[in-house]
Design a protein around this motif. Structure first.
Motif, PDB file in Angstrom:
ATOM      1  N   GLU A 129      19.510 -14.151  -8.108  1.00  9.32           N
ATOM      2  CA  GLU A 129      19.672 -14.690  -6.750  1.00  9.32           C
ATOM      3  C   GLU A 129      20.985 -14.282  -6.110  1.00  9.32           C
ATOM      4  N   GLU A 130      22.014 -14.107  -6.947  1.00 12.78           N
ATOM      5  CA  GLU A 130      23.350 -13.862  -6.402  1.00 12.78           C
ATOM      6  C   GLU A 130      23.689 -12.380  -6.345  1.00 12.78           C
ATOM      7  N   GLU A 169      21.484  -9.673  -5.005  1.00 11.38           N
ATOM      8  CA  GLU A 169      20.531  -8.823  -4.307  1.00 11.38           C
ATOM      9  C   GLU A 169      21.182  -7.567  -3.730  1.00 11.38           C
ATOM     10  N   PRO A 218      23.108 -14.526 -11.917  1.00 10.68           N
ATOM     11  CA  PRO A 218      21.641 -14.561 -11.852  1.00 10.68           C
ATOM     12  C   PRO A 218      21.148 -13.661 -10.730  1.00 10.68           C
TER      13      PRO A 218
END
Lengths: 267, 403
Positions: A134-135, A137, A132
């Motif tokens: 979030e993981e 960046e 996802p």
């Protein structure tokens, strides 16, 4: 302009929708895949999603699980999949290819190495199901710098706030998962899909492909009326499974299913 | 690591323990995990929730579990005094129920009517089926075909408890495949289903909340040690598959610098043979089942099949907090093979009249080596995470006995 972007712009100009087939690379052996990719393009595919086999495909139903098992039995690794794309590129410099799979084989290879290998093989996009935004960046820029699109899933359960965030991390297109479930499950509800696609359009500025639950020409046609692209996987992989013992029949069988979908979408 | 980390500050807001942990799942599950995390963060500091949890642990599970001094065994080993934390005496026969009680309370608060679980040895499946029966929830347990064969007593127990046991025939047909299948079910039925994960692995917030529920083991052991031995223990030993009993024992002691800790993985036929289940000993970091952690994988990132005589340790990953505790050097991770575990199983049964689970026997096998290197005024606590009744058929098979 990336191949994926160019593809959607061209389709847009001609008033058509993208047909996006998925097959698992190396299923049932490593020799079959590239000829099937060419046959899919001839049958009307606009973008190819090529599955990277993984031992634990958590988001996939039994059809693609079995495809992964056959591909792994034939010894297909991520390096082999990249080599297949390079081979495909010798005859086709136009059709975008997206690698779709799970994170761990990429972790094992290393992100820099993988991103470089994508560029030299001619891979246009990467969709990692269990990664996802979030993981990743610090991973996104590595692909962006190299012009490789990172494609993300949007689900029926995704909140508006997350759609915005996903839209920022993604490029190329968004893959809307039409139902709660695994690949190859149940039948999708077209009205529900239409309303969700509308919501996503208002929150993210990317073309939207819809997948999961598209089984035949009729469902492909219905989805093409509301989305920018139609992703079809298990219905094709079923053809590969049925012909796993006589591999020469695979390309025509897969092409026949796609050609039906193409003409239904273009009607 | 020059400075001692603030262990209680982990995981961070995003579920990371250093580079480990996190939330690596497909998009459909992200909202459900957010919802679970929000609910848990709210309830964990709610006195009523804690009181309900404590009440169930006392009156349904039978806690506190004793800290038992194994005098005869200690004498025989000749070294440290060996204490057993008797999780085998819990209702359902293992530590697993501490966590299922907690998660079932969460499920109730979230209004979920259906629970699912994965199981290896069947202990977590039994513990899940038990709490589901008590709360009147529909329960589906995913279990690898190979494990169903090895643990048929527990399969029948789950059925008696009203759960449906769903055989998993994909991949290696063991715990990891059961977990894949449970994830697939969850993604399909996410609106009404609560997934009770049995160990400190999986996507955030599971490693955190399972650890919190299991930490009752270490909190009790710490108090009991101070009271019964008059001081903190010198060493703790626990087996590690996913690692929930180990983290439960270790966590409340992490800041006690004088307490050495040993997590014992399953070496199967031996770590050198490749046929084992010891990712911390012989694996490398990767991503599986929603978190980054040490894994058993081949050079191209495919998960490889594991081997252990104990179904509950037969898992290619490990909880991310263990990976972190290994890398920062706070816990020592070692391995015991099938033969050593079986020998410890037989020895404890004969010397103390306590039949340990084969999982716990791995911890005992290492304690057998460690105790003689320690002095008589030192204390060693072994987590006896479960009882061995479920393993009688496995041991009988090995002995060539048929019923």
């Amino acid at each position: 302009m990336s191949r994926i972007q160019a593809c959607f712009e061209q389709l847009n100009t001609s008033g058509r929708k993208a047909l996006i087939p998925y097959i698992t690379a190396g299923d049932p052996n490593r020799e079959v895949t590239v000829p099937v990719m060419h046959a899919m393009v001839e049958a009307g595919a606009d973008i190819i999603e090529l599955g990277v086999p993984f031992s634990d495909p958590m988001a996939d139903g039994p059809v693609i699980q079995k495809a992964c098992e056959r591909a792994l039995e034939s010894g297909t690794s991520l390096r082999d999949v990249l080599a297949m794309v390079a081979e495909f590129r010798r005859r086709d410099d136009r059709t975008p290819v997206v690698l779709m799979g799970y994170l761990n084989p990429v972790e094992a290879m290393g992100y820099e190495t993988f991103a470089d290998a994508c560029v030299s093989a001619g891979v246009d996009g990467v969709l990692l199901v269990d990664l996802p935004p979030e993981e990743c960046e610090d991973i996104v820029p590595r692909f962006r710098q190299r012009g490789v699109d990172l494609i993300f899933l949007v689900a029926p359960t995704t909140t508006d706030e997350r759609i915005r965030r996903i839209g920022e991390a993604a490029s190329g297109y968004l893959y809307y998962v039409s139902l709660k479930g695994v690949t190859g499950a149940a039948t999708l509800n077209v009205e529900e899909v239409a309303s969700r696609v509308e919501t996503i359009r208002n929150l993210a500025q990317l073309p939207i492909g819809v997948g999961f639950g598209i089984k035949d020409a009729a469902s492909a046609r219905a989805v093409s009326r509301v989305a920018d692209g139609v992703v079809v996987g298990s219905a094709l992989v079923n053809q590969i499974a049925a012909n796993a013992q006589r591999t020469e029949a695979i390309a025509p069988a897969v092409a026949a299913v796609l050609a039906d979908m193409r003409s239904a979408m273009d009607e | 690591m020059t400075e001692r980390p603030d262990y209680k500050a982990f995981p961070d807001q995003r579920g990371h323990f250093g580079q480990f942990g996190g939330r690596f799942v497909s998009e459909t599950l992200m909202a459900a995990l957010d919802e679970l995390e929000t609910m848990y963060r709210r309830l964990k500091d709610d006195p009523q929730f804690q009181a309900d949890f404590d009440y169930d642990l006392a009156h349904y599970v039978g806690r506190p579990s004793p800290l038992y001094l194994a005098e005869r065994w200690s004498e025989q080993l000749g070294g440290a005094r060996v204490w057993l934390k008797r999780e085998d005496l819990n209702h359902t026969g293992a530590h697993k129920v501490n966590n299922t009680i907690g998660q079932a309370l969460l499920a109730k608060h979230m209004g979920k009517k259906r629970v699912i679980a994965e199981t290896g040895a069947g202990q977590h499946g039994v513990a899940s089926a038990t709490v589901a029966a008590r709360l009147g929830l529909e329960c589906h347990v995913f279990m690898g075909e190979e494990d169903i064969r090895r643990q048929r007593l527990n399969v029948y127990r789950m059925k008696l408890l009203g759960a449906e046991v769903i055989p998993v025939t994909s991949g290696s047909r063991t715990l990891k495949d059961a977990m894949n299948e449970a994830m697939r079910d969850w993604v399909t039925n996410v609106d009404d289903t609560f997934y009770i994960i049995g160990t400190v692995a999986g996507p955030h917030p599971y490693p955190m909340l399972v650890r919190d529920f299991q930490s009752v083991i270490g909190r009790e052991a710490r108090e009991q040690s101070l009271k019964q031995a008059g001081k903190l223990p010198d060493a703790l030993v626990a087996c590690v598959g996913g690692g929930s009993n180990a983290i439960g024992l270790f966590h409340p002691f992490l800041e006690d610098e004088g307490v050495a800790m040993y997590g014992v993985e399953a070496a199967g036929d031996g770590v050198d043979t490749g046929r084992h289940a010891a990712p911390l000993t012989a694996g490398r970091p990767g991503v599986l089942h929603g978190n980054r952690t040490y894994l058993m994988e081949d050079e191209s990132g495919q998960i490889i099949e594991t081997h252990s005589v104990s179904a509950g340790l037969d898992y290619p990953g490990v909880g991310p907090e263990h990976s972190w505790l290994k890398d920062i050097g706070r816990v020592n991770y070692v391995a015991a093979d099938d033969q050593e575990a079986l020998a410890a199983f037989r020895e404890l049964t004969r010397v103390e009249g306590i039949m340990p689970a084969l999982e716990s026997a791995h911890a005992l096998a290492y304690a057998r080596k460690l105790a003689p290197t320690m002095s008589a005024d030192q204390n060693l606590i072994v987590n006896l995470s479960g009882r061995g009744d479920k393993d009688i058929l496995t041991v009988a098979d090995i002995d060539g006995i048929e019923f």
